[in-house]
Design an enzyme around this catalytic site. Structure first.
Site, PDB file in Angstrom:
ATOM      1  N   GLU A   1      35.573  18.510  12.769  1.00 27.14           N
ATOM      2  CA  GLU A   1      34.296  19.069  13.194  1.00 27.14           C
ATOM      3  C   GLU A   1      33.194  18.795  12.176  1.00 27.14           C
ATOM      4  O   GLU A   1      32.087  18.368  12.530  1.00 27.14           O
ATOM      5  CB  GLU A   1      34.436  20.581  13.421  1.00 27.14           C
ATOM      6  CG  GLU A   1      33.157  21.235  13.930  1.00 27.14           C
ATOM      7  CD  GLU A   1      33.382  22.652  14.416  1.00 27.14           C
ATOM      8  OE1 GLU A   1      34.100  22.825  15.419  1.00 27.14           O
ATOM      9  OE2 GLU A   1      32.849  23.590  13.795  1.00 27.14           O
TER      10      GLU A   1
ATOM     11  N   ARG B   1      -1.892   8.923  17.170  1.00 26.41           N
ATOM     12  CA  ARG B   1      -2.793  10.044  16.879  1.00 26.41           C
ATOM     13  C   ARG B   1      -3.839   9.627  15.847  1.00 26.41           C
ATOM     14  O   ARG B   1      -3.512   9.026  14.822  1.00 26.41           O
ATOM     15  CB  ARG B   1      -1.975  11.218  16.350  1.00 26.41           C
ATOM     16  CG  ARG B   1      -2.772  12.390  15.811  1.00 26.41           C
ATOM     17  CD  ARG B   1      -3.440  13.167  16.914  1.00 26.41           C
ATOM     18  NE  ARG B   1      -3.953  14.442  16.400  1.00 26.41           N
ATOM     19  CZ  ARG B   1      -4.857  15.169  17.033  1.00 26.41           C
ATOM     20  NH1 ARG B   1      -5.346  14.751  18.193  1.00 26.41           N
ATOM     21  NH2 ARG B   1      -5.267  16.309  16.525  1.00 26.41           N
TER      22      ARG B   1
ATOM     23  N   GLN C   1      -1.219   9.200   3.468  1.00 26.81           N
ATOM     24  CA  GLN C   1       0.059   9.288   2.774  1.00 26.81           C
ATOM     25  C   GLN C   1       0.765  10.618   2.992  1.00 26.81           C
ATOM     26  O   GLN C   1       1.999  10.686   2.974  1.00 26.81           O
ATOM     27  CB  GLN C   1      -0.135   9.046   1.274  1.00 26.81           C
ATOM     28  CG  GLN C   1      -0.362   7.585   0.920  1.00 26.81           C
ATOM     29  CD  GLN C   1      -0.356   7.361  -0.582  1.00 26.81           C
ATOM     30  OE1 GLN C   1      -0.697   8.262  -1.345  1.00 26.81           O
ATOM     31  NE2 GLN C   1       0.029   6.171  -0.995  1.00 26.81           N
TER      32      GLN C   1
END
Length: 377
Positions: free
Chosen positions: A240, A266, A277
């Site tokens: 798991e 955008r 940055q």
């Protein structure tokens, strides 16, 4: 060292990714997953990836299995569904395949691999989470089997499951040496299934309490014999912690693609936001965490496939993936700004789904303790 995939491995990844995207086109809706969803995951091959071929599985090793989980995690935006399926496979089907009696394997494994049955791992108790050696659930020997008594407080898939893999103690004074694993049918007398919890994330995966009240479990449904439970549980946790967490690699791949696209499109202050940055550095950090975690996870699975002791590798992998996905999902919300706080793009859902990764299958602090123990501290 070889970092490439052969043609069969790459084709399997692409096929699973394509099939997942086709099967789960729509974004997650409200409510829990459906039986149809589960059957689709069976058809895609997720539920039986690592199970023996004679029982309807593919017989894949840990590394190839992780790649299947990764592809489904990338292609399906419903992380709760993928998590539930992976928990079903690694915490339940794997111990049945490895330690179940021939009768139990024949009866259950084909159904679990195909998605006709849902399994839940019933381990966590109100006073036994990280300390799994102190279970209060008792297993009292009786003619032909055992009587289980106790409550498991958090069972993923619990309210929907048809069968449970659970653990109780046959000797409370023996600590982990008294733990024993059992396969319990939901229809067995004395199984009381609680209502689903309201959770922070992974909403489609129902979780709740399961109580055993003088629940009789026949001898043939004991896993590996009395006292073998601790070893069986740790074996399933290895699978798991390594393979299940590959679903978060897929989620991170999807998040990274969304962030890059958004930062290209955008615009603010007359420029694409990716030119700032403060935005591009966050995206670079997401990529760094993803690839670092990916390499550690692949190495852990490779070590498992070689039959090597893998406690350190698995703990490093689990820690890197869970902490990496949590930090990266938070960064993704910042990259998207106010839009990331809305549900439309699924960014805030990714953050909510990432939080429990640092808790289940052994908390991040437990992984750190395993790491320092393995390196001799």
């Amino acid at each position: 060292m070889e970092f490439g995939w052969n043609e069969d491995q790459q084709a399997r990844y692409e096929d699973v990714l394509t099939a997942t995207r086709a099967a789960f086109l729509a974004p997650p809706g409200g409510g829990f997953y459906s039986r149809k969803d589960w059957l689709l995951l069976g058809e895609i091959g997720l539920l039986g990836a690592c199970l023996p071929e004679e029982y309807g599985g593919q017989g894949l090793g840990a590394l190839d299995t992780a790649r299947v989980v990764e592809a489904v995690g990338r292609g399906c935006a419903d992380t709760g569904l993928v998590f539930g399926a992976a928990a079903h496979t690694f915490a339940c089907a794997v111990p049945i395949a490895e330690f179940g009696t021939p009768e139990v394997r024949r009866r259950l494994l084909p159904e679990l691999a195909a998605g006709r049955l849902i399994a839940g791992n019933a381990m966590t108790e109100p006073e036994a989470g990280s300390d799994s050696s102190r279970l209060s659930t008792t297993a009292t020997p009786v003619d032909g089997g055992y009587l289980l008594n106790g409550t498991k407080s958090f069972v993923s898939n619990g309210p929907a499951a048809d069968v449970y893999v659970t653990y109780g103690t046959v000797n409370p004074k023996a600590g982990f040496l008294g733990l024993t694993g059992f396969v319990v049918d939901r229809a067995a007398e004395g199984v009381v299934v609680g209502q689903p919890y309201e959770k922070m994330g992974m909403h489609s995966c129902p979780a709740g309490a399961v109580t055993f009240e003088d629940c009789f479990v026949p001898e043939e449904q004991v896993l590996g014999g009395a006292g073998a439970g601790a070893a069986i549980f740790q074996h399933s946790m290895g699978w798991e912690r390594a393979c299940l967490f590959a679903l978060y690699l897929g989620l991170l791949d999807r998040l990274l693609e969304q962030c890059v696209t958004h930062a290209r499109e955008r615009r603010q202050f007359g420029r694409r936001i990716g030119e700032f940055q403060s935005v591009s550095n966050r995206i670079a950090d997401i990529k760094l965490r993803l690839e670092s975690a990916r390499l550690l996870l692949y190495r852990a699975c490779w070590s498992m496939d070689r039959g090597e002791p893998s406690v350190l590798e698995i703990a490093l992998s689990k820690l890197a993936v869970s902490e990496g996905v949590l930090a990266s999902a938070a960064d993704a919300v910042r990259v998207f700004g106010g839009r990331g706080y809305l549900r439309e793009d699924g960014i805030e859902a990714a953050l909510r789904d990432a939080v429990p990764s640092t808790i289940f299958s052994g908390t991040s602090d437990i992984q750190r303790q395993l790491i320092v123990k393995e390196i001799g501290l």
